[in-house]
Design a protein around this motif. Structure first.
Motif, PDB file in Angstrom:
ATOM      1  N   GLU A   1      38.125  41.252  42.049  1.00 18.39           N
ATOM      2  CA  GLU A   1      39.004  40.388  41.281  1.00 18.39           C
ATOM      3  C   GLU A   1      38.252  39.640  40.184  1.00 18.39           C
ATOM      4  O   GLU A   1      38.815  39.327  39.157  1.00 18.39           O
ATOM      5  CB  GLU A   1      39.677  39.395  42.229  1.00 18.39           C
ATOM      6  N   ASN A   2      36.966  39.351  40.410  1.00 22.41           N
ATOM      7  CA  ASN A   2      36.202  38.575  39.434  1.00 22.41           C
ATOM      8  C   ASN A   2      35.387  39.424  38.482  1.00 22.41           C
ATOM      9  O   ASN A   2      34.641  38.892  37.671  1.00 22.41           O
ATOM     10  CB  ASN A   2      35.266  37.603  40.168  1.00 22.41           C
ATOM     11  N   SER A   3      35.504  40.735  38.583  1.00 29.55           N
ATOM     12  CA  SER A   3      34.740  41.636  37.718  1.00 29.55           C
ATOM     13  C   SER A   3      35.677  42.591  36.986  1.00 29.55           C
ATOM     14  O   SER A   3      36.646  43.069  37.567  1.00 29.55           O
ATOM     15  CB  SER A   3      33.756  42.469  38.541  1.00 29.55           C
ATOM     16  N   PRO A   4      35.356  42.888  35.724  1.00 28.81           N
ATOM     17  CA  PRO A   4      36.178  43.873  35.002  1.00 28.81           C
ATOM     18  C   PRO A   4      35.851  45.279  35.486  1.00 28.81           C
ATOM     19  O   PRO A   4      34.787  45.513  36.063  1.00 28.81           O
ATOM     20  CB  PRO A   4      35.738  43.682  33.547  1.00 28.81           C
ATOM     21  N   HIS A   5      36.753  46.205  35.270  1.00 26.09           N
ATOM     22  CA  HIS A   5      36.476  47.606  35.594  1.00 26.09           C
ATOM     23  C   HIS A   5      35.548  48.227  34.565  1.00 26.09           C
ATOM     24  O   HIS A   5      34.733  49.087  34.889  1.00 26.09           O
ATOM     25  CB  HIS A   5      37.783  48.412  35.669  1.00 26.09           C
ATOM     26  N   VAL A   6      35.678  47.794  33.310  1.00 22.95           N
ATOM     27  CA  VAL A   6      34.860  48.333  32.220  1.00 22.95           C
ATOM     28  C   VAL A   6      34.393  47.182  31.342  1.00 22.95           C
ATOM     29  O   VAL A   6      35.167  46.266  31.049  1.00 22.95           O
ATOM     30  CB  VAL A   6      35.660  49.343  31.357  1.00 22.95           C
ATOM     31  N   ARG A   7      33.116  47.220  30.931  1.00 27.00           N
ATOM     32  CA  ARG A   7      32.558  46.237  30.000  1.00 27.00           C
ATOM     33  C   ARG A   7      31.923  46.974  28.835  1.00 27.00           C
ATOM     34  O   ARG A   7      31.170  47.918  29.028  1.00 27.00           O
ATOM     35  CB  ARG A   7      31.451  45.414  30.673  1.00 27.00           C
ATOM     36  N   PHE A   8      32.204  46.512  27.629  1.00 21.76           N
ATOM     37  CA  PHE A   8      31.551  47.023  26.429  1.00 21.76           C
ATOM     38  C   PHE A   8      30.702  45.891  25.867  1.00 21.76           C
ATOM     39  O   PHE A   8      31.199  44.792  25.653  1.00 21.76           O
ATOM     40  CB  PHE A   8      32.584  47.443  25.373  1.00 21.76           C
ATOM     41  N   SER A 148      37.093  19.455  31.179  1.00 22.68           N
ATOM     42  CA  SER A 148      38.545  19.331  31.335  1.00 22.68           C
ATOM     43  C   SER A 148      39.044  20.049  32.580  1.00 22.68           C
ATOM     44  O   SER A 148      40.193  19.908  32.954  1.00 22.68           O
ATOM     45  CB  SER A 148      39.264  19.881  30.108  1.00 22.68           C
ATOM     46  N   GLY A 149      38.169  20.826  33.205  1.00 19.17           N
ATOM     47  CA  GLY A 149      38.559  21.528  34.416  1.00 19.17           C
ATOM     48  C   GLY A 149      37.347  21.997  35.207  1.00 19.17           C
ATOM     49  O   GLY A 149      36.271  22.211  34.643  1.00 19.17           O
ATOM     50  N   ILE A 150      37.537  22.107  36.508  1.00 23.75           N
ATOM     51  CA  ILE A 150      36.495  22.613  37.410  1.00 23.75           C
ATOM     52  C   ILE A 150      37.121  23.748  38.200  1.00 23.75           C
ATOM     53  O   ILE A 150      38.197  23.603  38.778  1.00 23.75           O
ATOM     54  CB  ILE A 150      35.976  21.500  38.341  1.00 23.75           C
ATOM     55  N   LEU A 151      36.440  24.910  38.190  1.00 21.14           N
ATOM     56  CA  LEU A 151      37.002  26.063  38.888  1.00 21.14           C
ATOM     57  C   LEU A 151      36.068  26.550  39.984  1.00 21.14           C
ATOM     58  O   LEU A 151      34.867  26.339  39.943  1.00 21.14           O
ATOM     59  CB  LEU A 151      37.339  27.190  37.919  1.00 21.14           C
ATOM     60  N   LYS A 152      36.686  27.204  40.964  1.00 20.89           N
ATOM     61  CA  LYS A 152      35.941  27.741  42.096  1.00 20.89           C
ATOM     62  C   LYS A 152      36.388  29.177  42.314  1.00 20.89           C
ATOM     63  O   LYS A 152      37.515  29.433  42.722  1.00 20.89           O
ATOM     64  CB  LYS A 152      36.209  26.896  43.343  1.00 20.89           C
ATOM     65  N   THR A 153      35.478  30.122  42.000  1.00 17.40           N
ATOM     66  CA  THR A 153      35.797  31.541  42.164  1.00 17.40           C
ATOM     67  C   THR A 153      35.345  32.080  43.512  1.00 17.40           C
ATOM     68  O   THR A 153      35.814  33.116  43.953  1.00 17.40           O
ATOM     69  CB  THR A 153      35.114  32.384  41.070  1.00 17.40           C
ATOM     70  N   GLY A 154      34.389  31.387  44.145  1.00 15.82           N
ATOM     71  CA  GLY A 154      33.829  31.890  45.396  1.00 15.82           C
ATOM     72  C   GLY A 154      32.569  32.711  45.192  1.00 15.82           C
ATOM     73  O   GLY A 154      31.921  33.114  46.142  1.00 15.82           O
ATOM     74  N   LEU A 155      32.219  32.976  43.926  1.00 15.19           N
ATOM     75  CA  LEU A 155      30.985  33.702  43.619  1.00 15.19           C
ATOM     76  C   LEU A 155      29.974  32.716  43.060  1.00 15.19           C
ATOM     77  O   LEU A 155      30.204  32.110  42.013  1.00 15.19           O
ATOM     78  CB  LEU A 155      31.231  34.811  42.597  1.00 15.19           C
ATOM     79  N   MET A 156      28.843  32.557  43.747  1.00 21.06           N
ATOM     80  CA  MET A 156      27.840  31.595  43.307  1.00 21.06           C
ATOM     81  C   MET A 156      27.311  31.910  41.913  1.00 21.06           C
ATOM     82  O   MET A 156      27.000  31.006  41.154  1.00 21.06           O
ATOM     83  CB  MET A 156      26.684  31.533  44.313  1.00 21.06           C
ATOM     84  N   LYS A 187      40.515  45.727  32.465  1.00 16.42           N
ATOM     85  CA  LYS A 187      40.919  46.192  33.793  1.00 16.42           C
ATOM     86  C   LYS A 187      41.942  47.298  33.589  1.00 16.42           C
ATOM     87  O   LYS A 187      42.775  47.243  32.689  1.00 16.42           O
ATOM     88  CB  LYS A 187      41.529  45.061  34.615  1.00 16.42           C
ATOM     89  N   LEU A 188      41.822  48.291  34.452  1.00 12.84           N
ATOM     90  CA  LEU A 188      42.712  49.446  34.385  1.00 12.84           C
ATOM     91  C   LEU A 188      43.726  49.368  35.524  1.00 12.84           C
ATOM     92  O   LEU A 188      43.474  48.731  36.543  1.00 12.84           O
ATOM     93  CB  LEU A 188      41.898  50.731  34.514  1.00 12.84           C
ATOM     94  N   PHE A 189      44.832  50.057  35.368  1.00  9.10           N
ATOM     95  CA  PHE A 189      45.786  50.141  36.469  1.00  9.10           C
ATOM     96  C   PHE A 189      45.170  50.954  37.614  1.00  9.10           C
ATOM     97  O   PHE A 189      45.391  50.652  38.787  1.00  9.10           O
ATOM     98  CB  PHE A 189      47.106  50.773  36.001  1.00  9.10           C
ATOM     99  N   ASP A 190      44.393  51.966  37.270  1.00  6.40           N
ATOM    100  CA  ASP A 190      43.700  52.780  38.266  1.00  6.40           C
ATOM    101  C   ASP A 190      42.209  52.713  37.977  1.00  6.40           C
ATOM    102  O   ASP A 190      41.713  53.337  37.039  1.00  6.40           O
ATOM    103  CB  ASP A 190      44.180  54.235  38.193  1.00  6.40           C
ATOM    104  N   LYS A 191      41.458  51.944  38.776  1.00  6.89           N
ATOM    105  CA  LYS A 191      40.028  51.737  38.496  1.00  6.89           C
ATOM    106  C   LYS A 191      39.196  52.993  38.649  1.00  6.89           C
ATOM    107  O   LYS A 191      38.064  53.051  38.183  1.00  6.89           O
ATOM    108  CB  LYS A 191      39.454  50.613  39.351  1.00  6.89           C
ATOM    109  N   ARG A 192      39.767  54.038  39.230  1.00  9.07           N
ATOM    110  CA  ARG A 192      39.031  55.315  39.340  1.00  9.07           C
ATOM    111  C   ARG A 192      38.868  55.984  37.972  1.00  9.07           C
ATOM    112  O   ARG A 192      38.063  56.870  37.805  1.00  9.07           O
ATOM    113  CB  ARG A 192      39.737  56.263  40.307  1.00  9.07           C
TER     114      ARG A 192
END
Length: 194
Positions: A1-8, A148-156, A187-192
């Motif tokens: 959820e916290n990572s893209p399927h593809v990065r350029f 203005s905001g503090i977020l918590k993703t769960g990934l250190m 992100k793709l609909f099908d990460k494969r």
């Protein structure tokens, strides 16, 4: 959820051919060839983002400006990453709005001096909502930013060193043009298919 399927992104590269190798074929020894100095922005990134966004296989796409900086509060200096985002596009990718535990994610929608930071970074810096931090870029430019905001993703790796600002604010901090984008995430609909 916290990572893209593809990065350029544009990687730092070392010149494959040494200038001495071009002139003298007998014997050349050069140690520690330095990386070529160039901007890390992607060429025609805005056009690529538009084309990717209409692709039926693409669920969400976001162009960002990412750079290293120092967070400073008094004598406290911590290195980390500033990520300039289009808040709506980034939320479609990672649902960041739902991960804000204090404050407002929407505050970074306006190109202003607001930022959303990771909760463990806030804890390490001893900052609360509404506090001001000084951000110092690697070029030595400094900017006063309001938490203005503090977020918590769960990934250190995110919560401990990253903060988010509006992409226009990040471009201003880098003294770059409005077309300056260092990374495209999707992100793709099908990460494969990645």
């Amino acid at each position: 959820e916290n990572s893209p399927h593809v990065r350029f992104f544009k990687d730092i590269s070392v010149s494959p051919v040494n200038i001495l190798d071009k002139t003298n074929k007998d014997l050349n020894m050069v140690a520690h060839v330095k990386p070529k100095e160039s901007l890390l922005n992607l060429k025609d990134a805005s056009k690529a983002i538009k084309e990717m966004s209409v692709n039926p296989d693409v669920k969400a796409v976001s162009g960002v400006v990412t750079f290293q900086a120092f967070y400073q509060l008094g004598n406290n200096n911590i290195s980390g990453m500033i990520i300039g985002i289009d808040p709506d596009a980034e939320d479609r990718l990672f649902q960041l709005k739902s991960k804000v535990v204090e404050g407002s994610y929407e505050q970074i929608s306006v190109p202003a001096d607001n930022m959303v930071i990771g909760w463990s970074l806030a804890k390490r810096m001893n900052v609360k909502l509404g506090d001001n931090l000084v951000i110092i870029t690697t070029d030595g430019n400094s900017f006063r930013m309001k938490v203005s905001g503090i977020l918590k993703t769960g990934l250190m790796s995110i919560d401990d060193q990253q903060s988010y600002v509006n992409i226009a604010t990040a471009q201003k901090m880098m003294r770059a043009s409005a077309s300056y984008i260092t990374e495209i995430k999707l992100k793709l609909f099908d990460k494969r298919l990645a």
